[in-house]
Design a protein around this motif. Structure first.
Motif, PDB file in Angstrom:
ATOM      1  N   TYR A 363      37.043  39.824  40.150  1.00 21.58           N
ATOM      2  CA  TYR A 363      35.709  39.537  40.688  1.00 21.58           C
ATOM      3  C   TYR A 363      34.812  40.770  40.660  1.00 21.58           C
ATOM      4  CZ  TYR A 363      38.993  36.001  41.918  1.00 21.58           C
ATOM      5  OH  TYR A 363      39.996  35.075  41.819  1.00 21.58           O
ATOM      6  N   GLU A 416      35.136  26.691  42.062  1.00 20.22           N
ATOM      7  CA  GLU A 416      33.729  27.042  41.916  1.00 20.22           C
ATOM      8  C   GLU A 416      33.433  28.462  42.429  1.00 20.22           C
ATOM      9  OE1 GLU A 416      31.242  25.765  40.382  1.00 20.22           O
ATOM     10  OE2 GLU A 416      29.749  27.152  41.216  1.00 20.22           O
ATOM     11  N   ARG A 418      35.338  30.953  42.509  1.00 21.44           N
ATOM     12  CA  ARG A 418      35.877  31.932  41.556  1.00 21.44           C
ATOM     13  C   ARG A 418      34.928  32.071  40.357  1.00 21.44           C
ATOM     14  NH1 ARG A 418      40.367  30.305  44.508  1.00 21.44           N
ATOM     15  NH2 ARG A 418      41.910  31.962  44.749  1.00 21.44           N
ATOM     16  N   LEU A 419      34.494  30.916  39.839  1.00 22.62           N
ATOM     17  CA  LEU A 419      33.582  30.943  38.682  1.00 22.62           C
ATOM     18  C   LEU A 419      32.307  31.723  39.032  1.00 22.62           C
ATOM     19  CD1 LEU A 419      34.106  27.237  37.558  1.00 22.62           C
ATOM     20  CD2 LEU A 419      34.715  29.264  36.209  1.00 22.62           C
ATOM     21  N   ARG A 420      31.855  31.625  40.290  1.00 22.37           N
ATOM     22  CA  ARG A 420      30.627  32.329  40.688  1.00 22.37           C
ATOM     23  C   ARG A 420      30.811  33.837  40.770  1.00 22.37           C
ATOM     24  NH1 ARG A 420      28.262  28.535  45.603  1.00 22.37           N
ATOM     25  NH2 ARG A 420      28.282  26.644  44.339  1.00 22.37           N
ATOM     26  N   PHE A 422      33.373  35.785  39.026  1.00 28.00           N
ATOM     27  CA  PHE A 422      34.088  36.470  37.940  1.00 28.00           C
ATOM     28  C   PHE A 422      33.266  37.626  37.367  1.00 28.00           C
ATOM     29  CE2 PHE A 422      36.728  32.531  36.592  1.00 28.00           C
ATOM     30  CZ  PHE A 422      37.812  32.980  37.342  1.00 28.00           C
ATOM     31  N   PRO A 424      31.583  39.116  34.544  1.00 27.16           N
ATOM     32  CA  PRO A 424      31.169  38.440  33.307  1.00 27.16           C
ATOM     33  C   PRO A 424      31.708  39.165  32.075  1.00 27.16           C
ATOM     34  CG  PRO A 424      29.274  39.427  34.428  1.00 27.16           C
ATOM     35  CD  PRO A 424      30.460  39.709  35.280  1.00 27.16           C
ATOM     36  N   ASP A 442      38.246  37.830  29.893  1.00 24.41           N
ATOM     37  CA  ASP A 442      37.335  36.706  29.650  1.00 24.41           C
ATOM     38  C   ASP A 442      37.810  35.571  30.541  1.00 24.41           C
ATOM     39  OD1 ASP A 442      35.385  35.115  28.663  1.00 24.41           O
ATOM     40  OD2 ASP A 442      36.145  35.017  26.606  1.00 24.41           O
ATOM     41  N   TYR A 443      37.361  35.604  31.790  1.00 27.03           N
ATOM     42  CA  TYR A 443      37.993  34.801  32.831  1.00 27.03           C
ATOM     43  C   TYR A 443      37.523  33.344  32.873  1.00 27.03           C
ATOM     44  CZ  TYR A 443      39.230  39.501  34.513  1.00 27.03           C
ATOM     45  OH  TYR A 443      39.701  40.783  34.625  1.00 27.03           O
ATOM     46  N   THR A 444      36.243  33.134  32.605  1.00 25.66           N
ATOM     47  CA  THR A 444      35.695  31.780  32.787  1.00 25.66           C
ATOM     48  C   THR A 444      36.375  30.754  31.869  1.00 25.66           C
ATOM     49  OG1 THR A 444      33.625  32.683  33.570  1.00 25.66           O
ATOM     50  CG2 THR A 444      33.562  30.420  32.752  1.00 25.66           C
ATOM     51  N   GLN A 448      38.476  27.422  33.083  1.00 29.30           N
ATOM     52  CA  GLN A 448      37.975  26.105  32.653  1.00 29.30           C
ATOM     53  C   GLN A 448      39.017  25.340  31.849  1.00 29.30           C
ATOM     54  OE1 GLN A 448      34.280  27.347  30.880  1.00 29.30           O
ATOM     55  NE2 GLN A 448      33.097  26.829  32.732  1.00 29.30           N
ATOM     56  N   THR A 482      43.278  33.198  40.016  1.00 30.56           N
ATOM     57  CA  THR A 482      42.741  33.736  38.764  1.00 30.56           C
ATOM     58  C   THR A 482      42.875  35.240  38.891  1.00 30.56           C
ATOM     59  OG1 THR A 482      40.560  33.473  39.785  1.00 30.56           O
ATOM     60  CG2 THR A 482      41.184  31.854  38.155  1.00 30.56           C
TER      61      THR A 482
END
Ligand code: MCN
Ligand code: CUM
Length: 806
Positions: A363, A416, A418-420, A422, A424, A442-444, A448, A482
């Motif tokens: 993060y 969600e 986590r996605l917010r 990560f 980038p 490359d986490y997203t 997904q 993650t």
């Protein structure tokens, strides 16, 4: 360009014959192991060999008033009974630990943990030694015991380490209490505090990662053989770092390293338990030198589980500050680390909490501060083992639990949030608030991919329906992690052991017939190095893996290396293997050019041969080149075809993964069933997908064991509970869930072949995933945390407390 038509099928055949990087090559070591033809330390039998047994303290804290060895010494077949007094003339009664502390080899006046080493009996065989051990009379005077690290720091707590009296500075700075080892801080405290003061939302959570043990199938042991005439010492030993053992033995014994040979033969699992130097090794070596006979010492299971490198015992408090939309602003962490009676953690010298500062995870967190206090208690020493990547297990547990706690408070979905947050993709290489430089990630897409594979939305819908139904017999939980790992210790500028930089090495010799032998400074304990290192050489030097002999673990033949732990073999030694292969290849290029009478610049490498650019029919195979290396080399070139490489990595590598677990908690019994576990790992370039999968299955199974059953608790008197396999949970195929695995590939930009380590990831990533799943099952009831192990009894108590049991 005059391109000659090529036969793709023939190329494919050559590629397959190489069995290089990416090939699911079968493990070369298995035919030996599954036929019972392994050579473990206990398989070593030398003429005249004696057997040593350790006499251990039944008390956790006691003064030794006297030791009477006379009856034992008089027992037929007994050759020696050693106590601290016998080792004092040789200054061997204490030894340095890897953490800059000292540890008693044999108790010097007092014992500070149950089963501490008190005396060593050497006899004709193990049975005589065991009988004689019963005859040694030790008179103890019991002292007050402290096993709780918080109580150990109270002003009137018993003094555990008399030998440190008056020392208010230790290996890692100031000590502020007689049981305090160090305080270690990293990050910007003021900025972090300000971010907390300004934040819209904060959460805080205490959590204990309990004391566990890796429990390898083979316990620790050694055979020490000193040849008084030649002045040579040979030790067969269960060590993950044989060269380091050689240096330590040299320092302790004053025997030059050139006269010491350390051999790690086959190792029946290490998992970090076999990194340290244990008293039994020292006493066996001392006894062999004194008696002039080989001496074997092999631990029992109970000795292994109660005296050698445990893992964790981290008491952590995490705090997160965030916006109302879940964007994290700051992380603050406080840890009390219970190290037991001696600080014998196997960390790089500079970092008493290992790589715990990777706790900002995957993060993008701008502000962070960590403070770790190490504390002595009346427990056995250790702390860093069990697929831990030097405390990354604890760091990942903390951040992955905290993210869930925050999501729960804000009512945001756990995927969600986590996605917010990560890091980038375009921020790599990424400099973390705690000072680490993440090489790539490359986490997203990873998360997904997992969400899609398991149909995450459908799972959440099912969960919502079950929560709405009061008659549903189960509570359903979904856990996500993650994680980001840090492996490949390490750049010598930041990592050393006893002052030796943590580089690693490889030496390759190509024989006239084109076959080769390769040796590394690492040592496999089950990771399949014989199989995979050969694959790197195959691709990078064009020599078929099937004709490459890989040898590790003998300090008299292998180049100096720091050993196998911290998933460092691929990131460090693997890079040395690639670079040594490139050196071979470059010499081969010149020989090929000489044979074909063209300039080396006009040659190009093609799988297993060098061919002339623009004229690919003119080529020399590596096999032909190897032969020529011994009879027809260009003028001025040395004969032979060999290379050595010592690789000091510029940075760590940062593997990562996205894991998802689905659990069902039975309200009737508190039993928890793992319905699904989906593990996606990214370790950059994958050398052998089958071995990677095996490593992941193993690590997940261990993670399952820790999350649901393993624990080494103590009672108030300092008795260690759980020190046998009657109590300590080792899962079999019966309990183990089914694992689903997946991957993405994000190469390391600084590693010669883009590979990152993988072996510890499944352990590091799965344990918080299991906890998150179990706690998620109770999340709608306001539960934010429950401690491990999540066994049926604990879960049942929780169901009762919440009034939903039955
Ligand atoms: N690998 C690969 N491609 C990659 C990364 C790794 O094919 N990109 C392969 C390697 O070639 C190697 C294996 O996977 O054969 C593990 O490599 P790596 O991740 O570099 O880890 P190490 O070899 O350094 O192993 C150490 C690690 C640690 S620290 C513990 S603890 C642990 C673990 O390995 N102990 C083990 N896995 C174990 N597995 C077994 N069977 N026994 C142990 O004691
Ligand atoms: Cu920390 S267990 Mo492994 O590094 O041998």
């Amino acid at each position: 360009m005059n391109e000659i038509a090529r036969d793709p099928a023939a190329d494919l055949g050559r590629l397959e014959r190489l069995e290089g990087i990416g090939c699911a090559r079968k493990r070369r070591e298995d035919p030996r192991f599954i036929q019972g033809r392994g050579t473990y330390v206990d398989d070593i039998h030398l003429p005249g060999m004696l057997f040593g047994i350790m006499i251990r303290s039944p008390y956790a804290h006691a003064r030794i008033k006297s030791i009477d060895t006379s009856r034992a010494k008089a027992h037929p077949g007994v050759h020696a009974v050693l106590t601290a007094e016998d080792l004092k003339p040789f200054k061997l009664h204490w030894m340095p630990t890897l953490a800059g502390d000292v540890q008693a080899v044999l108790a010097d006046g007092k014992v500070s943990f149950q089963n501490q080493e008190v005396a060593f009996v050497v006899a004709e065989d193990r049975y005589i030694a065991a009988d004689a051990a019963e005859m040694v009379e030790v008179e103890y005077e019991e002292l007050p015991v402290v096993v709780d690290p918080f109580k150990a720091m109270l002003p009137d707590a018993p003094v555990i380490r008399d030998d440190l009296a008056g020392k208010d500075v230790g290996a890692h700075g100031a000590r502020r209490h007689h049981n305090h080892i160090f305080n270690w801080q990293i990050g910007d405290r003021d900025r972090t505090d300000r971010a907390f003061d300004a934040a819209a939302v904060t959460v805080s959570q205490d959590m204990l990662y309990p004391r566990v043990h890796p429990c390898p199938l083979e316990t620790c042991g050694c055979v020490a053989s000193y040849d008084a005439v030649r002045g040579d010492l040979t030790v067969w030993i269960t060590s993950q770092a044989p060269h380091v053992v050689r240096t330590v033995v040299g320092l302790l014994s004053s025997i030059p390293e050139s006269k010491i040979r350390i051999i790690s033969p086959d190792i029946g699992g290490g998992f970090g338990n076999k990194v340290g130097v244990y008293p039994g090794y020292v006493t066996a070596i001392a006894a062999s030198i004194v008696l002039g006979r080989p001496v074997k010492w092999i631990e029992s299971r109970n000795e292994n589980l109660t005296t050698t490198a445990f893992a964790r015992d981290y008491w952590m408090t995490g705090e997160l500050a965030a916006d109302t939309d879940g964007r994290i602003k700051a992380l603050r962490v406080k840890v009390l680390a219970d190290h037991g009676a001696f600080d014998a953690c196997a960390d790089p010298t500079k970092w008493p909490a290992g790589m715990f500062h990777v706790c900002t995870g995957s993060y993008d967190i701008a502000n962070a501060h960590v403070s770790v206090d190490g504390v002595y208690t009346n427990k056995f020493p250790g702390g860093v083992s069990y697929r831990c990547s030097f405390r990354v297990t604890e760091a990942v547990y903390l951040i992955e639990r905290m993210i869930d706690v925050l999501a729960q408070k804000l009512g945001i979905d756990k995927a969600e949030i986590r996605l917010r947050n990560f890091i980038p993709k375009d921020k790599f290489p990424y400099h973390s608030a705690l000072g680490l430089d993440y090489d790539s990630g490359d986490y997203t897409p990873a998360l997904q991919k997992v969400m899609k594979a398991v149909d995450y939305d459908a799972l959440r819908a099912e969960q919502a329906a079950k929560r709405a139904d009061p008659d549903c017999p189960t509570l359903m939980g979904i856990g996500i992690t993650t994680f980001t790992e840090i492996v490949g210790a390490g750049p010598s500028k930041s990592c050393d052991i006893l002052g030796i930089g943590m580089f690693d090495s490889c030496e390759i010799r190509v024989h006239p017939d084109g076959s080769a032998i390769a040796r590394m400074g690492t040592i496999s304990q089950g990771q399949g190095h014989q199989t995979t290192y050969a694959q790197i050489i195959a691709t990078e030097a064009g020599i078929p893996a099937s004709v490459i002999q890989v040898e590790e673990g003998d300090t008299s033949t292998a180049p100096y290396g720091l050993g196998t732990y911290g998933s460092r073999s691929t990131p460090v030694a693997g890079a040395a293997v690639a670079r040594a292969s490139h050196k071979i290849r470059e010499k081969a290029r010149k020989i090929a050019a000489h044979l074909l009478e063209v300039s080396p610049d006009d040659m190009e490498f093609d799988l297993d041969q060098f061919r002339v650019k623009g004229d690919p029919a003119r080529a020399k195979s590596m096999k032909e080149i190897a032969w020529a290396a011994y009879n027809n080399v260009p003028e001025g070139m040395e004969m032979g075809l060999e290379a050595v490489d010592y690789y000091d990595p510029p940075n760590f590598t940062f593997p990562f993964g996205a894991y998802l677990a689905v659990v069902d908690v039975l309200k009737a019994t508190g039993e928890i069933k793992v319905r699904r576990f989906y593990a996606l790992d990214d370790c950059g370039t994958r050398i052998n997908p089958m071995i990677i999968e095996g490593q992941i299955h193993g690590g997940l199974t261990e993670g399952f064991a820790v999350a649901f059953g393993q624990e080494l608790p103590y009672d108030e008197q300092g008795n260690v509970l759980g020190g046998t396999l009657m109590d300590y949970f080792l899962p079999t195929a019966v309990e183990t869930p089914h694992w689903e695995t997946d991957f993405t590939v994000t190469p390391s930009p600084h590693h010669p072949i883009g590979a990152k380590g993988v072996a510890e990831s499944p352990h590091v990533g799965s344990i918080p995933c299991f906890s998150n799943a179990v706690i998620d099952a109770f999340a709608h009831l306001g539960v934010t945390h429950t401690g491990m192990p999540h066994n049926a009894y604990r879960t049942w108590q929780q169901l009762l407390a919440l009034n939903i049991a039955g």
